[in-house]
Design a protein around this motif. Structure first.
Motif, PDB file in Angstrom:
ATOM      1  N   PHE A 265       3.386 -11.465  67.413  1.00 41.88           N
ATOM      2  CA  PHE A 265       4.308 -10.548  68.080  1.00 41.88           C
ATOM      3  C   PHE A 265       3.651  -9.284  68.643  1.00 41.88           C
ATOM      4  CE2 PHE A 265       7.011 -12.999  65.186  1.00 41.88           C
ATOM      5  CZ  PHE A 265       8.026 -13.384  66.043  1.00 41.88           C
ATOM      6  N   GLY A 266       2.450  -8.996  68.200  1.00 46.64           N
ATOM      7  CA  GLY A 266       1.775  -7.796  68.682  1.00 46.64           C
ATOM      8  C   GLY A 266       2.025  -6.568  67.836  1.00 46.64           C
ATOM      9  N   GLY A 267       2.996  -6.642  66.926  1.00 45.62           N
ATOM     10  CA  GLY A 267       3.283  -5.509  66.061  1.00 45.62           C
ATOM     11  C   GLY A 267       4.727  -5.512  65.602  1.00 45.62           C
ATOM     12  N   LYS A 268       5.072  -4.495  64.824  1.00 47.70           N
ATOM     13  CA  LYS A 268       6.406  -4.407  64.229  1.00 47.70           C
ATOM     14  C   LYS A 268       7.497  -4.281  65.289  1.00 47.70           C
ATOM     15  CE  LYS A 268       9.172  -1.698  60.946  1.00 47.70           C
ATOM     16  NZ  LYS A 268       9.175  -0.552  59.998  1.00 47.70           N
ATOM     17  N   ASN A 269       7.281  -3.428  66.288  1.00 48.38           N
ATOM     18  CA  ASN A 269       8.335  -3.208  67.275  1.00 48.38           C
ATOM     19  C   ASN A 269       8.704  -4.475  68.032  1.00 48.38           C
ATOM     20  OD1 ASN A 269       8.571  -0.563  66.585  1.00 48.38           O
ATOM     21  ND2 ASN A 269       7.769   0.283  68.481  1.00 48.38           N
ATOM     22  N   ASP A 270       7.700  -5.237  68.445  1.00 47.90           N
ATOM     23  CA  ASP A 270       7.988  -6.466  69.188  1.00 47.90           C
ATOM     24  C   ASP A 270       8.666  -7.501  68.296  1.00 47.90           C
ATOM     25  OD1 ASP A 270       7.044  -5.514  71.584  1.00 47.90           O
ATOM     26  OD2 ASP A 270       5.026  -6.280  71.303  1.00 47.90           O
ATOM     27  N   LEU A 271       8.331  -7.505  67.024  1.00 53.14           N
ATOM     28  CA  LEU A 271       9.026  -8.385  66.087  1.00 53.14           C
ATOM     29  C   LEU A 271      10.486  -7.959  65.955  1.00 53.14           C
ATOM     30  CD1 LEU A 271       9.359 -10.534  63.901  1.00 53.14           C
ATOM     31  CD2 LEU A 271       8.334  -8.932  62.256  1.00 53.14           C
ATOM     32  N   MET A 272      10.716  -6.648  65.880  1.00 50.87           N
ATOM     33  CA  MET A 272      12.089  -6.156  65.773  1.00 50.87           C
ATOM     34  C   MET A 272      12.906  -6.514  67.021  1.00 50.87           C
ATOM     35  SD  MET A 272      12.303  -4.747  62.772  1.00 50.87           S
ATOM     36  CE  MET A 272      11.181  -6.066  62.278  1.00 50.87           C
ATOM     37  N   VAL A 273      12.276  -6.393  68.195  1.00 51.72           N
ATOM     38  CA  VAL A 273      12.962  -6.751  69.435  1.00 51.72           C
ATOM     39  C   VAL A 273      13.285  -8.237  69.445  1.00 51.72           C
ATOM     40  CG1 VAL A 273      12.719  -6.957  71.940  1.00 51.72           C
ATOM     41  CG2 VAL A 273      11.999  -4.859  70.786  1.00 51.72           C
ATOM     42  N   ALA A 274      12.324  -9.059  69.018  1.00 49.70           N
ATOM     43  CA  ALA A 274      12.557 -10.502  68.958  1.00 49.70           C
ATOM     44  C   ALA A 274      13.689 -10.824  67.994  1.00 49.70           C
ATOM     45  CB  ALA A 274      11.276 -11.224  68.529  1.00 49.70           C
ATOM     46  N   MET A 275      13.752 -10.101  66.885  1.00 50.20           N
ATOM     47  CA  MET A 275      14.809 -10.299  65.903  1.00 50.20           C
ATOM     48  C   MET A 275      16.170  -9.963  66.503  1.00 50.20           C
ATOM     49  SD  MET A 275      15.464  -8.052  62.456  1.00 50.20           S
ATOM     50  CE  MET A 275      15.871  -6.643  63.509  1.00 50.20           C
ATOM     51  N   VAL A 276      16.236  -8.848  67.239  1.00 53.93           N
ATOM     52  CA  VAL A 276      17.490  -8.434  67.865  1.00 53.93           C
ATOM     53  C   VAL A 276      17.895  -9.434  68.946  1.00 53.93           C
ATOM     54  CG1 VAL A 276      18.580  -6.663  69.291  1.00 53.93           C
ATOM     55  CG2 VAL A 276      17.196  -6.008  67.327  1.00 53.93           C
ATOM     56  N   ASP A 277      16.935  -9.841  69.771  1.00 51.55           N
ATOM     57  CA  ASP A 277      17.230 -10.816  70.822  1.00 51.55           C
ATOM     58  C   ASP A 277      17.754 -12.116  70.235  1.00 51.55           C
ATOM     59  OD1 ASP A 277      16.542  -9.153  72.883  1.00 51.55           O
ATOM     60  OD2 ASP A 277      14.525  -9.941  73.115  1.00 51.55           O
ATOM     61  N   ASP A 278      17.192 -12.505  69.117  1.00 54.21           N
ATOM     62  CA  ASP A 278      17.595 -13.754  68.477  1.00 54.21           C
ATOM     63  C   ASP A 278      19.016 -13.662  67.938  1.00 54.21           C
ATOM     64  OD1 ASP A 278      16.696 -16.439  67.298  1.00 54.21           O
ATOM     65  OD2 ASP A 278      17.389 -15.394  65.505  1.00 54.21           O
TER      66      ASP A 278
END
Length: 203
Positions: free
Chosen positions: A51-64
């Motif tokens: 994911f490149g880091g925590k923020n991108d993981l959080m965005v992916a989580m929200v998008d999901d």
């Protein structure tokens, strides 16, 4: 059967997103990468790799998580369908979602995500971009519908989508919290009350 590299990557992404949802649901802005990785059975290095880091993981989580409503049957409606009918169906689905036994957990999760985003300007910006994207998807339900002898434009549909989302989310939260015993008729009529020239704006 052994997974391919692509299948393994997809499985690890899914595990991290689900773990992030659970940890953020508990901890909000205090969520730690180490806890997410441990729950997923992976390392923090995997988070940066995938994911490149925590923020991108959080965005992916929200998008999901976005768009819990199943709107596919409405999307299949014939072009030119009366706007009032589409809005009524959307209102009914919001009410059903709000009355679902799992709705309280979803509301708590959404609150935790806001806590997370409001404490991180970068994530907030990405979350806002995601919100705007889902608004466009939501607006697609109304674009092309018939209202007042004319066809609803993309711009009008977006204005209505934003107003409806705010209204129905607020009503839905009242149902989840048990503050209101709201009927389907009230949900529908209140939603349809937004269908005015002042809300839609110029064509």
């Amino acid at each position: 059967m052994r997974l391919t590299r692509a299948e393994s990557k997809a499985a690890n992404k899914r595990a991290l997103i689900e773990a992030a949802r659970e940890v953020v649901g508990r901890e909000g802005s205090k969520a730690k990468l180490e806890d997410i990785a441990e729950l997923a059975g992976l390392t923090t290095g995997a988070i940066y790799s995938l994911f490149g880091g925590k923020n991108d993981l959080m965005v992916a989580m929200v998008d999901d998580y976005t768009s819990p409503l199943d709107l596919r049957s409405i999307e299949a409606a014939e072009p030119g369908m009366p706007l009032e009918e589409v809005v009524a169906e959307v209102a009914r689905r919001f009410l059903r979602m709000s009355a679902d036994p799992q709705a309280a957990g979803k509301l708590l999760f959404e609150t935790r995500v806001l806590d997370l985003a409001l404490n991180d300007p970068e994530l907030l910006g990405k979350l806002n971009a995601s919100i705007r994207s889902t608004e466009v998807d939501f607006a697609a339900l109304f674009s092309g519908c018939e209202y007042g002898g004319a066809t609803v434009t993309d711009g009008q549909a977006l204005r209505l989508a934003r107003a409806l989302k705010a209204l129905l989310s607020g009503l839905g939260q009242g149902v989840v919290l048990g503050a209101h015993d709201v009927s389907e008729e009230f949900f529908v009529e209140t939603a349809q009350a937004l269908i005015t020239r002042r809300v839609l704006g110029l064509a």
